[in-house]
Design an enzyme around this catalytic site. Structure first.
Site, short mmCIF file in Angstrom:
data_model
loop_
_atom_site.label_atom_id
_atom_site.label_comp_id
_atom_site.label_asym_id
_atom_site.label_seq_id
_atom_site.Cartn_x
_atom_site.Cartn_y
_atom_site.Cartn_z
N HIS A 66 44.92 39.54 40.58
CA HIS A 66 44.38 40.89 40.43
C HIS A 66 42.93 40.96 39.95
O HIS A 66 42.19 41.85 40.35
CB HIS A 66 45.23 41.70 39.44
CG HIS A 66 46.57 42.10 39.95
ND1 HIS A 66 46.75 43.15 40.82
CD2 HIS A 66 47.81 41.60 39.73
CE1 HIS A 66 48.05 43.29 41.10
NE2 HIS A 66 48.71 42.35 40.46
N SER A 92 48.43 35.10 44.89
CA SER A 92 48.88 34.17 43.85
C SER A 92 50.10 33.37 44.30
O SER A 92 50.67 32.62 43.52
CB SER A 92 49.21 34.93 42.56
OG SER A 92 50.29 35.82 42.78
CO CO Z 1 50.79 42.23 40.41
#
Ligand code: CO
Ligand code: PHE
Length: 275
Positions: A135, A195
């Site tokens: 993020h 991720s």
């Molecule tokens: Co998230």
């Protein structure tokens, strides 16, 4: 750093402030935890170079997250200068309204604990690697940063209107699992993909999932999977499209969608624009 608690969420919620924030306590991370971070980072770096959008990669390179678990205070000085966002440390997942209030005030909650080594390839709940690596680079993009704040404000309203479910689907299919069309092909901007060791190539290269042009109302009535790779991704043209499409008041949209049955995650409709 981790532990199961009475509410079933991972993380230590016993020492938080009323807004659910805690101190990061960076000095308490062990060398093994820093080493796990470095391994996760190295694996993911080669993948994002190939699959992530330029906005993500260009920022990631300047941030130097490769040395170990990052210090929030150091990143906050840089983030403040670029988009006026701040990271706040939290024990884990937050109640909806608390989460929205942080976003509405340009505060991004980041989980303080890191996964167990056995969870190297897949983790269900967000940990610091997901929250940070996935993020934070995007929060340096001015348009995306403004979208995140607008989402937070919209969340507070959706909470009052009983429309959280519809709005959550938008977060899921954009902030977490969004794709973007670029001159180089479809690329990733969603943190849940960025991720992930396995889903990043799958989301772009696999013939299996649907890749459908961004359509706000379509997204808000589409279910999603939380424990497998996605069956459908939505593709934006640029971040301005995302910001502009979500600028109107959603109240009439919610009213329109309320009585309708949601589409399954795998649905393809005649009017979908497929990539
Ligand atoms: Co998230
Ligand atoms: N415009 C939305 C509303 O009125 C708020 C919003 C903005 C929601 C951006 C999501 C993303 O509810």
């Amino acid at each position: 750093m981790t532990g199961e608690t009475a509410h079933g969420l991972r993380g230590d919620y016993s020492r938080m402030r009323p807004d659910y924030t805690v101190d990061q306590e960076w000095d308490a991370y062990s060398e093994a935890e820093h080493e796990l971070w470095r391994r996760l980072y190295r694996r993911q770096l080669s993948l994002v170079e190939k699959y992530a959008c330029d906005e993500f990669c260009d920022t990631l390179r300047t941030l130097r997250f490769d040395e170990g678990i990052p210090r929030f205070d150091a990143i906050n000085r840089k983030l403040d200068a670029v988009t006026r966002w701040q990271l706040v440390a939290v024990p884990g997942l937050l109640p909806d309204l608390t989460f929205f209030e942080h976003l509405a005030n340009r505060r991004f909650p980041v989980t303080v604990w890191i996964r167990d080594p056995e969870e190297f390839d897949y983790i269900v709940e967000p940990d610091i690697f997901h929250d940070f690596f996935g993020h934070v680079p995007m929060l340096f993009n001015p348009v995306f940063a403004d979208y995140m704040q607008a989402y937070g404000k919209g969340g507070i309203k959706a909470h009052e209107l009983g429309a959280i479910e519809m709005l959550s689907r938008l977060y899921w299919y954009t902030v977490e699992f969004g794709l973007i069309a670029t001159p180089k092909g479809v690329r990733v901007y969603g943190a849940g993909i960025l991720s992930s060791g396995g889903e990043i190539s799958y989301s772009v290269d696999s013939p299996k999932p649907n890749r459908i042009g961004f359509d706000l109302l379509r997204i808000m009535q589409t279910l999603y999977k939380i424990d497998t790779f996605q069956e459908t991704y939505f593709v934006i043209r640029d971040f301005k499209q995302l910001f502009d499409a979500t600028a109107p008041d959603f109240t009439p949209y919610y009213a329109k969608l309320k009585g309708r049955a949601p589409y399954p995650a795998s649905a393809v409709l005649q009017e979908d624009h497929r990539y």
